[in-house]
Design an enzyme around this catalytic site. Structure first.
Site, PDB file in Angstrom:
ATOM      1  N   VAL B  80      29.031 -16.228  34.580  1.00 42.13           N
ATOM      2  CA  VAL B  80      28.605 -15.770  33.267  1.00 42.13           C
ATOM      3  C   VAL B  80      27.097 -15.994  33.143  1.00 42.13           C
ATOM      4  CG1 VAL B  80      28.871 -16.182  30.794  1.00 42.13           C
ATOM      5  CG2 VAL B  80      30.862 -16.360  32.302  1.00 42.13           C
ATOM      6  N   CYS B  81      26.365 -14.963  32.746  1.00 37.43           N
ATOM      7  CA  CYS B  81      24.902 -15.095  32.602  1.00 37.43           C
ATOM      8  C   CYS B  81      24.562 -16.097  31.508  1.00 37.43           C
ATOM      9  CB  CYS B  81      24.275 -13.752  32.263  1.00 37.43           C
ATOM     10  SG  CYS B  81      22.541 -13.904  31.782  1.00 37.43           S
TER      11      CYS B  81
END
Lengths: 135, 133
Positions: B80-81
Site C-alpha cells: 500500500v502506498c
C-alpha cells in the site's frame, strides 16, 4: 539495479477534480531516482495539466503545476502532448507551459521538453514502451 | 510469467479491484507468479481491516489476503502506498504510533511502503498490469 526499461506515464485527466494528476506526478518524481528511460504523455483532458497560468486561489487546492518545471532537472525531458487532444479543446502549443531541460550532449543548451505529436505518432511511441502507467 | 499488478480504485465503489483479484487468482492457478500487488489512489482502501460487507456479498479485503502473496522471506507483497494511505486514513500500527493516533486499520496481509516499490515492480516483473479507470 542495472536494468533500464522504457517507462511511460499516461496523463489522461485534468489537474483538479480527481486526485489522479497529482498522484501521477508524485510517481514520476519518485521514478526519477531509478534512472529509467522516462517519458510522459498528455492526452484527453490530461493536456490541461500543463496549461500555462493555472491559478488555484479560489478552490483551496495546491497549485502543483509549477512542479512540472522541475522535471528537466531530473532528466525527464520527453513530454509528448496529443495534437488532437489540444485541438479538441481549442488549445495550441502556445497555451502550454514552457517546460525545458539543459542538453548535456549539446553544451547544456536549453531545449524544450514539449513534443506535440499526432495520436498516430503517440501510438507508435507507446508501442515501444516496456511499462505504461496510466493515470 | 512474472506479473506485477497496480490497483488504482477502492473496493465496492468500482470493479477494478475485483477484476484485479480475479486476474491474480487466475494467473496463480495457471502457474504464473504475482510478484507484487501495489495499491495506489483510492486503491489503498482495499487494505482496510475494518471492512465489513454484508454476509451475502464478497469480502474484497479477505479475497486479497487469501492469495497469500509474499516474498521469499514471508513479507507481504500486497503493498500500500504510504503517502496515498496516510492522506486517506489508512494506518498500520507503526504509523499510528508515530502520529499519536489511536487504532490502526491495515490488514496484516498487507504492508505500507513507498512509491519506489511500484517502480521496482515495473522493472523486475515481465508485465505490470494496471487496473482502474
Amino acid at each position: 539495479m542495472a536494468t533500464t526499461k522504457k517507462f511511460m506515464y499516461l496523463n489522461r485527466r485534468s489537474s483538479f477534480g480527481t486526485v489522479y494528476a497529482i498522484e501521477s506526478l508524485e510517481v514520476v518524481l519518485i521514478a526519477a531516482a531509478f534512472e529509467q528511460d522516462v517519458s510522459l504523455a498528455f492526452i484527453d483532458d490530461g493536456v490541461y495539466q500543463i496549461v500555462e497560468g493555472q491559478n488555484t486561489d479560489g478552490i483551496g487546492m495546491k497549485n502543483f503545476s509549477k512542479t512540472f518545471h522541475a522535471l528537466g532537472d531530473y532528466d525527464i525531458n520527453k513530454l509528448y502532448v496529443s495534437k488532437e487532444s489540444l485541438e479538441e479543446r481549442g488549445l495550441s502549443e502556445s497555451d502550454i507551459m514552457p517546460l525545458v531541460y539543459e542538453d548535456e550532449d549539446d553544451d547544456w543548451a536549453e531545449k524544450s521538453s514539449i513534443k506535440v505529436v499526432s495520436n498516430d505518432e503517440l501510438k507508435a511511441i507507446m508501442s515501444e514502451q516496456d511499462v505504461c502507467l496510466s493515470f | 510469467m512474472k506479473f506485477a499488478i497496480q490497483v488504482n480504485e477502492g473496493p465496492y465503489q468500482h470493479q477494478a479491484s475485483d477484476t484485479a483479484f480475479q486476474f491474480a487468482k487466475a494467473a496463480i492457478e495457471n502457474g504464473h507468479e504475482i510478484m507484487r500487488v501495489f495499491f495506489y489512489h483510492d486503491g489503498v482502501n482495499n487494505a482496510s481491516s475494518f471492512t465489513l460487507p454484508p454476509q451475502d456479498d464478497r469480502h474484497v479485503v479477505n479475497n486479497w489476503a487469501s492469495l497469500d502473496i509474499k516474498d521469499a522471506d514471508g513479507n507481504p507483497e500486497l503493498v500500500v502506498c504510504v503517502a496515498a494511505a496516510l492522506r486517506r486514513g489508512m494506518l498500520d500500527e507503526s504509523e499510528a504510533t508515530k502520529n499519536s493516533i489511536e487504532g490502526n486499520n491495515l490488514h496484516p496481509a498487507f504492508r505500507i511502503s513507498g512509491l519506489g516499490q511500484l517502480i521496482e515492480a515495473g522493472i523486475q516483473s515481465d508485465r505490470l498490469v494496471v487496473f482502474g479507470d
